[in-house]
Design a protein around this motif. Structure first.
Motif, PDB file in Angstrom:
ATOM      1  N   THR A  25       0.755  -1.192   0.035  1.00  0.00           N
ATOM      2  CA  THR A  25       0.080  -0.110   0.020  1.00  0.00           C
ATOM      3  C   THR A  25       0.749   1.253   0.108  1.00  0.00           C
ATOM      4  O   THR A  25       0.603   2.185  -0.913  1.00  0.00           O
ATOM      5  CB  THR A  25      -0.959  -0.150   1.358  1.00  0.00           C
ATOM      6  N   LEU A  26       1.913   1.068   0.727  1.00  0.00           N
ATOM      7  CA  LEU A  26       2.956   2.434   0.905  1.00  0.00           C
ATOM      8  C   LEU A  26       3.502   2.682  -0.414  1.00  0.00           C
ATOM      9  O   LEU A  26       3.423   3.812  -1.036  1.00  0.00           O
ATOM     10  CB  LEU A  26       3.981   2.247   1.956  1.00  0.00           C
ATOM     11  N   ALA A  27       4.055   1.516  -1.327  1.00  0.00           N
ATOM     12  CA  ALA A  27       4.549   1.643  -2.471  1.00  0.00           C
ATOM     13  C   ALA A  27       3.565   2.243  -3.378  1.00  0.00           C
ATOM     14  O   ALA A  27       3.951   3.155  -4.100  1.00  0.00           O
ATOM     15  CB  ALA A  27       5.345   0.493  -2.837  1.00  0.00           C
ATOM     16  N   MET A  83      12.926  -5.750  -4.394  1.00  0.00           N
ATOM     17  CA  MET A  83      13.075  -5.204  -3.025  1.00  0.00           C
ATOM     18  C   MET A  83      13.125  -6.041  -2.065  1.00  0.00           C
ATOM     19  O   MET A  83      12.695  -7.241  -2.250  1.00  0.00           O
ATOM     20  CB  MET A  83      11.790  -4.254  -2.745  1.00  0.00           C
ATOM     21  N   THR A  84      14.036  -5.902  -1.103  1.00  0.00           N
ATOM     22  CA  THR A  84      14.134  -6.838   0.131  1.00  0.00           C
ATOM     23  C   THR A  84      14.939  -6.076   1.025  1.00  0.00           C
ATOM     24  O   THR A  84      15.529  -5.312   1.019  1.00  0.00           O
ATOM     25  CB  THR A  84      15.341  -7.900  -0.410  1.00  0.00           C
ATOM     26  N   GLY A  85      14.620  -6.831   2.191  1.00  0.00           N
ATOM     27  CA  GLY A  85      15.144  -6.369   3.437  1.00  0.00           C
ATOM     28  C   GLY A  85      16.094  -7.414   4.084  1.00  0.00           C
ATOM     29  O   GLY A  85      16.657  -7.122   5.123  1.00  0.00           O
ATOM     30  N   VAL A 132      18.323  -3.654  -7.078  1.00  0.00           N
ATOM     31  CA  VAL A 132      17.651  -4.016  -5.901  1.00  0.00           C
ATOM     32  C   VAL A 132      17.304  -2.870  -4.823  1.00  0.00           C
ATOM     33  O   VAL A 132      18.370  -2.332  -4.594  1.00  0.00           O
ATOM     34  CB  VAL A 132      18.248  -5.248  -5.056  1.00  0.00           C
ATOM     35  N   VAL A 133      16.329  -2.728  -4.454  1.00  0.00           N
ATOM     36  CA  VAL A 133      16.043  -1.538  -3.442  1.00  0.00           C
ATOM     37  C   VAL A 133      16.105  -2.091  -2.179  1.00  0.00           C
ATOM     38  O   VAL A 133      15.310  -3.351  -2.004  1.00  0.00           O
ATOM     39  CB  VAL A 133      14.818  -0.896  -3.694  1.00  0.00           C
ATOM     40  N   GLN A 134      16.654  -1.434  -1.326  1.00  0.00           N
ATOM     41  CA  GLN A 134      16.850  -1.947   0.258  1.00  0.00           C
ATOM     42  C   GLN A 134      15.554  -1.655   1.068  1.00  0.00           C
ATOM     43  O   GLN A 134      15.264  -0.503   0.717  1.00  0.00           O
ATOM     44  CB  GLN A 134      18.025  -1.495   0.790  1.00  0.00           C
ATOM     45  N   LYS A 135      15.039  -2.537   1.660  1.00  0.00           N
ATOM     46  CA  LYS A 135      13.903  -2.252   2.569  1.00  0.00           C
ATOM     47  C   LYS A 135      14.315  -2.265   3.923  1.00  0.00           C
ATOM     48  O   LYS A 135      15.398  -2.972   4.438  1.00  0.00           O
ATOM     49  CB  LYS A 135      12.692  -2.966   2.472  1.00  0.00           C
ATOM     50  N   PRO A 136      13.923  -1.108   4.715  1.00  0.00           N
ATOM     51  CA  PRO A 136      12.750  -0.510   4.377  1.00  0.00           C
ATOM     52  C   PRO A 136      13.283   0.795   3.729  1.00  0.00           C
ATOM     53  O   PRO A 136      14.617   1.238   3.821  1.00  0.00           O
ATOM     54  CB  PRO A 136      12.474   0.060   5.959  1.00  0.00           C
ATOM     55  N   PHE A 137      12.199   1.266   3.223  1.00  0.00           N
ATOM     56  CA  PHE A 137      12.567   2.547   2.376  1.00  0.00           C
ATOM     57  C   PHE A 137      11.642   3.641   2.479  1.00  0.00           C
ATOM     58  O   PHE A 137      10.602   3.381   3.038  1.00  0.00           O
ATOM     59  CB  PHE A 137      12.605   2.228   0.676  1.00  0.00           C
ATOM     60  N   THR A 138      11.970   5.131   2.276  1.00  0.00           N
ATOM     61  CA  THR A 138      11.316   5.975   2.404  1.00  0.00           C
ATOM     62  C   THR A 138      10.255   6.156   1.203  1.00  0.00           C
ATOM     63  O   THR A 138      10.687   5.887   0.055  1.00  0.00           O
ATOM     64  CB  THR A 138      11.926   7.353   2.721  1.00  0.00           C
ATOM     65  N   SER A 142      12.254   7.845  -6.360  1.00  0.00           N
ATOM     66  CA  SER A 142      13.270   8.299  -6.577  1.00  0.00           C
ATOM     67  C   SER A 142      13.917   7.035  -7.553  1.00  0.00           C
ATOM     68  O   SER A 142      14.449   7.056  -8.715  1.00  0.00           O
ATOM     69  CB  SER A 142      14.317   8.726  -5.866  1.00  0.00           C
ATOM     70  N   ARG A 143      13.870   5.732  -7.017  1.00  0.00           N
ATOM     71  CA  ARG A 143      14.444   4.679  -7.474  1.00  0.00           C
ATOM     72  C   ARG A 143      13.620   4.291  -8.894  1.00  0.00           C
ATOM     73  O   ARG A 143      14.171   3.645  -9.724  1.00  0.00           O
ATOM     74  CB  ARG A 143      14.639   3.562  -6.502  1.00  0.00           C
ATOM     75  N   VAL A 144      12.284   4.377  -8.689  1.00  0.00           N
ATOM     76  CA  VAL A 144      11.590   4.039  -9.771  1.00  0.00           C
ATOM     77  C   VAL A 144      11.785   5.041 -10.930  1.00  0.00           C
ATOM     78  O   VAL A 144      11.920   4.671 -12.279  1.00  0.00           O
ATOM     79  CB  VAL A 144       9.891   3.733  -9.250  1.00  0.00           C
ATOM     80  N   GLU A 145      11.822   6.187 -10.691  1.00  0.00           N
ATOM     81  CA  GLU A 145      12.259   7.332 -11.708  1.00  0.00           C
ATOM     82  C   GLU A 145      13.478   6.806 -12.368  1.00  0.00           C
ATOM     83  O   GLU A 145      13.666   6.930 -13.565  1.00  0.00           O
ATOM     84  CB  GLU A 145      12.149   8.560 -11.116  1.00  0.00           C
ATOM     85  N   GLN A 146      14.465   6.646 -11.545  1.00  0.00           N
ATOM     86  CA  GLN A 146      15.714   6.105 -12.130  1.00  0.00           C
ATOM     87  C   GLN A 146      15.616   4.882 -13.219  1.00  0.00           C
ATOM     88  O   GLN A 146      16.155   4.954 -14.206  1.00  0.00           O
ATOM     89  CB  GLN A 146      16.776   5.765 -11.179  1.00  0.00           C
ATOM     90  N   ALA A 147      15.143   4.224 -12.748  1.00  0.00           N
ATOM     91  CA  ALA A 147      14.884   2.825 -13.552  1.00  0.00           C
ATOM     92  C   ALA A 147      14.033   3.018 -15.006  1.00  0.00           C
ATOM     93  O   ALA A 147      14.399   2.572 -15.924  1.00  0.00           O
ATOM     94  CB  ALA A 147      13.749   1.772 -12.641  1.00  0.00           C
TER      95      ALA A 147
END
Length: 123
Positions: free
Chosen positions: A15-17, A81-83, A101-107, A113-118
């Protein structure tokens, strides 16, 4: 505006993402696990601009889903994504299949930002 699929078994993270990325102007579909995500990718004919998926999920994890999706749609862009450090190491074997790979937890700002970069760097 991009069409994104968020694949995440944790409802609060999903939901957050989804909210963060909707507010950034993207169209969002969501799936609760890799099997559902792969079914949605197939049903859409690979028509997502980016798939953002957790790695560790029941039934089918994000790595299995990424490999299967890449077989069906080789140009598909996937951001995992992973923690968990061990899951991040597993993802290193996916060069050419995943973007990063996006590190969780993320803001909220980090995931946007990571999605826009991708979306821009790998367009």
């Amino acid at each position: 505006m991009a069409k994104l699929l968020i694949v995440e078994d944790d409802e609060s993270v999903r939901t957050l993402a989804a909210r963060a990325l909707e507010r950034a102007g993207h169209s969002i579909d969501i799936a609760a696990d890799g099997a559902q995500g792969l079914a949605m990718i197939s049903a859409a004919g690979g028509g997502y601009d980016l798939v953002v998926s957790d790695i560790r999920m029941p039934e089918m994890d994000g790595i299995e889903m990424a490999i299967a999706a890449a077989r069906l749609f080789p140009a598909m862009k996937i951001l995992l994504m992973t923690g968990y450090a061990d899951q991040r190491e597993r993802a290193e074997e996916l060069n050419g299949i995943i973007i990063d790979v996006v590190q969780k937890p993320f803001t909220l700002a980090e995931i946007r930002s990571r999605v826009e970069q991708a979306l821009t760097c790998f367009a």
